[in-house]
Design a protein around this motif. Structure first.
Motif, PDB file in Angstrom:
ATOM      1  N   ASP A   1       0.810  -1.216   0.000  1.00 15.73           N
ATOM      2  CA  ASP A   1       0.000   0.000   0.000  1.00 15.73           C
ATOM      3  C   ASP A   1       0.847   1.271   0.000  1.00 15.73           C
ATOM      4  N   TYR A   2       2.169   1.132   0.023  1.00 13.14           N
ATOM      5  CA  TYR A   2       3.015   2.301   0.235  1.00 13.14           C
ATOM      6  C   TYR A   2       4.196   2.336  -0.730  1.00 13.14           C
ATOM      7  N   ALA A   3       4.569   3.561  -1.104  1.00 14.50           N
ATOM      8  CA  ALA A   3       5.792   3.755  -1.866  1.00 14.50           C
ATOM      9  C   ALA A   3       6.999   3.491  -0.968  1.00 14.50           C
ATOM     10  N   MET A   4       8.114   3.154  -1.610  1.00 19.87           N
ATOM     11  CA  MET A   4       9.347   2.844  -0.885  1.00 19.87           C
ATOM     12  C   MET A   4      10.538   3.511  -1.565  1.00 19.87           C
TER      13      MET A   4
ATOM     14  N   ALA B   1      16.981   5.917  -4.974  1.00 17.81           N
ATOM     15  CA  ALA B   1      15.945   5.410  -5.866  1.00 17.81           C
ATOM     16  C   ALA B   1      14.645   5.310  -5.104  1.00 17.81           C
ATOM     17  N   ALA B   2      13.541   5.493  -5.823  1.00 16.49           N
ATOM     18  CA  ALA B   2      12.214   5.405  -5.223  1.00 16.49           C
ATOM     19  C   ALA B   2      11.285   4.646  -6.160  1.00 16.49           C
ATOM     20  N   ILE B   3      10.293   3.993  -5.563  1.00 18.73           N
ATOM     21  CA  ILE B   3       9.358   3.178  -6.347  1.00 18.73           C
ATOM     22  C   ILE B   3       7.966   3.319  -5.762  1.00 18.73           C
ATOM     23  N   ASN B   4       6.969   3.433  -6.622  1.00 19.54           N
ATOM     24  CA  ASN B   4       5.621   3.594  -6.093  1.00 19.54           C
ATOM     25  C   ASN B   4       5.055   2.245  -5.652  1.00 19.54           C
ATOM     26  N   TRP B   5       3.820   2.238  -5.196  1.00 18.71           N
ATOM     27  CA  TRP B   5       3.281   1.069  -4.512  1.00 18.71           C
ATOM     28  C   TRP B   5       3.200  -0.174  -5.382  1.00 18.71           C
TER      29      TRP B   5
ATOM     30  N   SER C   1      10.098   3.917   4.023  1.00 10.90           N
ATOM     31  CA  SER C   1       8.710   3.720   3.603  1.00 10.90           C
ATOM     32  C   SER C   1       7.967   5.048   3.660  1.00 10.90           C
ATOM     33  N   TYR C   2       7.161   5.307   2.627  1.00 14.24           N
ATOM     34  CA  TYR C   2       6.372   6.531   2.592  1.00 14.24           C
ATOM     35  C   TYR C   2       4.981   6.276   3.169  1.00 14.24           C
TER      36      TYR C   2
END
Length: 121
Positions: free
Chosen positions: A31-34, A49-53, A98-99
């Motif tokens: 459920d969360y971006a990381m 680096a970032a990645i959506n859910w 974790s976002y």
């Protein structure tokens, strides 16, 4: 209680590869971006680096684009960072984050304890 546990750091020679993992517990991982951040001594923390859910939107820092790959397995509650062609300037402590939402436009609300990556020249 949300917990993020990184693993996979170590010592590697220039040009080598490492894969970091981050297992998340205490929240529904999918459920969360990381994201992966890093911090070298005397330097500010940098988002690598970032990645959506669902893994369809990904961003990389210019310094790692083309060498690092971020991915996630929502069934295993795990975030990965594959690091290739490592350079001495990649030496840092790497943090999993974790976002609080599905996308990475806000600040992270949970952090791991960090794993050290050292690249020898």
């Amino acid at each position: 209680q949300v917990q993020l546990a990184e693993s996979g750091g170590g010592l590697v020679q220039t040009g080598g590869s490492l894969t970091l993992s981050c297992v998340v517990s205490g929240r529904t991982f999918g459920d969360y971006a990381m994201a992966w951040f890093r911090q070298a001594p005397g330097k500010e923390r940098e988002r690598v680096a970032a990645i959506n859910w669902v893994g369809r939107n990904i961003r990389y820092a210019d310094s790692v684009r083309g060498r690092f790959i971020i991915s996630r397995d929502n069934r295993k509650n795990t975030l990965y960072l594959q690091m290739n062609d490592l350079k001495p300037e990649d030496t840092a402590t790497y943090y999993c984050a974790s976002y609080p939402v599905v996308y990475f436009h806000e600040a992270p609300d949970h952090w791991g304890q960090g794993t050290q990556v050292t690249v020898s020249s």
